[in-house]
Scaffold this motif. Structure first.
Motif, PDB file in Angstrom:
ATOM      1  N   PRO A  21       0.819  -1.222   0.000  1.00  0.00           N
ATOM      2  CA  PRO A  21       0.000   0.000   0.000  1.00  0.00           C
ATOM      3  C   PRO A  21       0.851   1.270   0.000  1.00  0.00           C
ATOM      4  N   ALA A  22       0.420   2.245  -0.802  1.00  0.00           N
ATOM      5  CA  ALA A  22       1.219   3.464  -1.013  1.00  0.00           C
ATOM      6  C   ALA A  22       1.441   4.258   0.271  1.00  0.00           C
ATOM      7  N   VAL A  23       0.403   4.320   1.126  1.00  0.00           N
ATOM      8  CA  VAL A  23       0.535   5.112   2.355  1.00  0.00           C
ATOM      9  C   VAL A  23       1.583   4.504   3.272  1.00  0.00           C
ATOM     10  N   ILE A  24       1.601   3.166   3.377  1.00  0.00           N
ATOM     11  CA  ILE A  24       2.601   2.486   4.202  1.00  0.00           C
ATOM     12  C   ILE A  24       3.995   2.718   3.642  1.00  0.00           C
ATOM     13  N   MET A  25       4.135   2.580   2.314  1.00  0.00           N
ATOM     14  CA  MET A  25       5.445   2.751   1.685  1.00  0.00           C
ATOM     15  C   MET A  25       5.910   4.199   1.772  1.00  0.00           C
ATOM     16  N   VAL A  57      -1.172   9.293  -1.774  1.00  0.00           N
ATOM     17  CA  VAL A  57      -1.081   9.989  -0.482  1.00  0.00           C
ATOM     18  C   VAL A  57      -1.810  11.327  -0.552  1.00  0.00           C
ATOM     19  N   ALA A  58      -1.691  12.004  -1.707  1.00  0.00           N
ATOM     20  CA  ALA A  58      -2.363  13.295  -1.868  1.00  0.00           C
ATOM     21  C   ALA A  58      -3.873  13.148  -1.764  1.00  0.00           C
ATOM     22  N   GLU A  59      -4.396  12.099  -2.386  1.00  0.00           N
ATOM     23  CA  GLU A  59      -5.835  11.863  -2.313  1.00  0.00           C
ATOM     24  C   GLU A  59      -6.255  11.502  -0.888  1.00  0.00           C
ATOM     25  N   SER A  60      -5.388  10.769  -0.192  1.00  0.00           N
ATOM     26  CA  SER A  60      -5.723  10.347   1.176  1.00  0.00           C
ATOM     27  C   SER A  60      -5.741  11.520   2.144  1.00  0.00           C
TER      28      SER A  60
END
Length: 354
Positions: free
Chosen positions: A25-29, A234-237
C-alpha cells in the motif's frame, strides 16, 4: 542516535526494495521511504562533517549540497520524462524556499539556542547575496516577463540562453571561491573553526567518507524515485494539491540530507559549513540544476522553459530578500532563525490553500 540510524537503514532499504516490487500500500510505503531517507541523511551528514574537517568548510559544504541536489536532479529528470513540467518547476521552487527559509531557519534556531551569537564569513554572505539576486530575481523573472510578449518556442530559446549563462557564471563563482580568491576573505569566525578542527579528529577518513556519501546518495536516489510514485495516492488520502506536494513535500524529502547536515553543523557552531549548505545549495539549484534541466529537456519529448507561476516567483523573491537582510551582517541568533521558519510556515499555508 547513530546506531538507530544504522538500524533504520539496514531495515528500511530492503523494505523499500521489497515493498516496491510487491506493490505494498502506497501510504505504508510513503512512511517507509521517508524514514529511510531520514536515516540515510544521517549518514550523509556524518560523511560531510568528516570531509569538512579534512577539506575545509567550503568544500565540505559544496560536496553536501552537490550530493543532496543530485537526488533532486534524478527525480526531476524522471518527472520531465513523464511530462510533469509543473511538478518539476514546483519542486525547484520548493528547494529554493526550503533551503533559504527552512534549512537556514532551523540551523539558525537550533544553533542560536545553544550559542547566544553565531558568526560566519560576512564576505561569503555578501558574495552569495549578489548571486541570489542575479539567479533568482533576474534570471527567473526575465523569462516570466518576456514570455508575455513571446510564443512558446521563443520563450524556450530565451530559457536556453539564460541557462547557459547561469551555468557558466556558477562555474566561474566556484573558481572564484575555491581557486583564485581562496583564503583572501578569510574571517575570524572561519579561522576559529579551522583552529577547532585541528583538535578534532574526523570520524571517517577522506575516502571512506566519500564512498559512504556516494553510496548513501545512490540509495536516497532509488528510495526517492519510488517515493514520488506514492504521492498521488497519499495526496488523495490527505487532501494535498499537486502544487503543495511539489513545493513542500518533494522539496523537504528530496533535501533531507542537506537539512540534517546543516542543522548538525550549526549545533556544533560550524556556521560557515551550515551557510555553505543552505545558501550554496540554493545557488546550485538556481544556477546549475534548473538550467541543466532546461538543457536536458532539449532531448526529451517535453521541453521545460524557466517560466514559474506568479505565486512561485513572489515566494522566491520574498525569501531571497528576507535571507539577504538577515545574513548580510555575518551574524545570527535563534530569533532570526524563528523569523525564517515563520516565513516558511506562511508560504506553506498559502501553497496548501492555493
Amino acid at each position: 542516535m547513530n546506531r538507530l540510524f544504522l538500524i533504520m537503514v539496514v531495515i528500511g532499504v530492503p523494505l523499500s526494495v521489497i515493498g516496491s516490487l510487491m506493490h505494498w500500500p502506497a501510504v505504508i510505503m510513503f512512511v517507509v521511504y521517508c524514514l529511510t531517507i531520514i536515516a540515510l541523511a544521517g549518514f550523509m551528514g556524518r560523511a560531510t562533517e568528516s570531509l569538512a574537517i579534512v577539506a575545509g568548510p567550503r568544500i565540505g559544504g559544496l560536496l553536501n549540497a552537490t550530493f543532496g541536489n543530485a537526488v533532486e536532479l534524478i527525480i526531476s529528470i524522471f518527472a520531465l520524462k513523464a511530462g510533469l513540467v509543473t511538478v518539476v518547476l514546483a519542486s525547484l521552487t520548493g528547494s529554493v524556499l526550503g533551503n533559504l527559509l527552512l534549512v537556514a531557519g532551523l540551523s539558525f534556531f537550533v544553533g542560536g539556542i545553544k550559542f547566544k551569537r553565531q558568526r560566519f564569513n560576512v564576505h561569503d554572505a555578501r558574495h552569495n547575496s549578489g548571486l541570489l539576486i542575479f539567479s533568482i530575481i533576474l534570471a527567473f523573472v526575465v523569462p516570466e516577463v518576456f514570455s508575455m510578449e513571446m510564443n512558446d518556442q521563443d520563450t524556450f530559446t530565451l530559457s536556453i540562453g539564460i541557462s547557459v549563462i547561469l551555468i557558466l557564471l556558477y562555474l566561474a563563482g566556484l573558481f572564484f571561491k575555491l581557486v583564485s580568491h581562496r583564503g583572501i576573505y578569510q574571517q575570524d569566525s572561519e579561522q576559529v573553526e579551522k583552529e577547532n578542527e585541528e583538535h578534532e579528529e574526523p570520524e571517517w577518513g577522506k575516502w571512506k567518507a566519500l564512498i559512504i556519501l556516494a553510496l548513501a546518495t545512490v540509495a536516497v536516489g532509488y528510495v526517492s524515485e519510488n517515493l514520488v510514485h506514492t504521492f498521488e495516492v497519499v495526496a488523495e488520502s490527505f487532501g494535498w494539491s499537486e502544487i503543495f506536494i511539489g513545493i513542500i513535500i518533494v522539496a523537504i524529502v528530496g533535501n533531507a540530507a542537506e537539512h540534517a547536515s546543516a542543522v548538525m553543523m550549526a549545533y556544533k557552531n560550524k556556521m560557515n559549513v551550515a551557510i555553505e549548505i543552505a545558501i550554496g545549495s540554493t545557488l546550485q539549484v538556481a544556477m546549475f540544476v534548473a538550467p541543466l534541466l532546461v538543457l536536458i529537456s532539449l532531448f526529451l519529448d517535453t521541453q521545460m522553459a524557466l517560466v514559474f507561476s506568479m505565486p512561485e516567483l513572489i515566494a522566491m523573491i520574498t525569501a531571497v530578500f528576507l535571507t539577504i537582510s538577515l545574513t548580510n551582517d555575518g551574524e545570527t541568533n535563534w530569533f532570526e532563525g524563528g523569523t525564517l521558519l515563520a516565513a516558511y510556515a506562511i508560504m506553506g499555508i498559502g501553497f496548501y490553500l492555493l
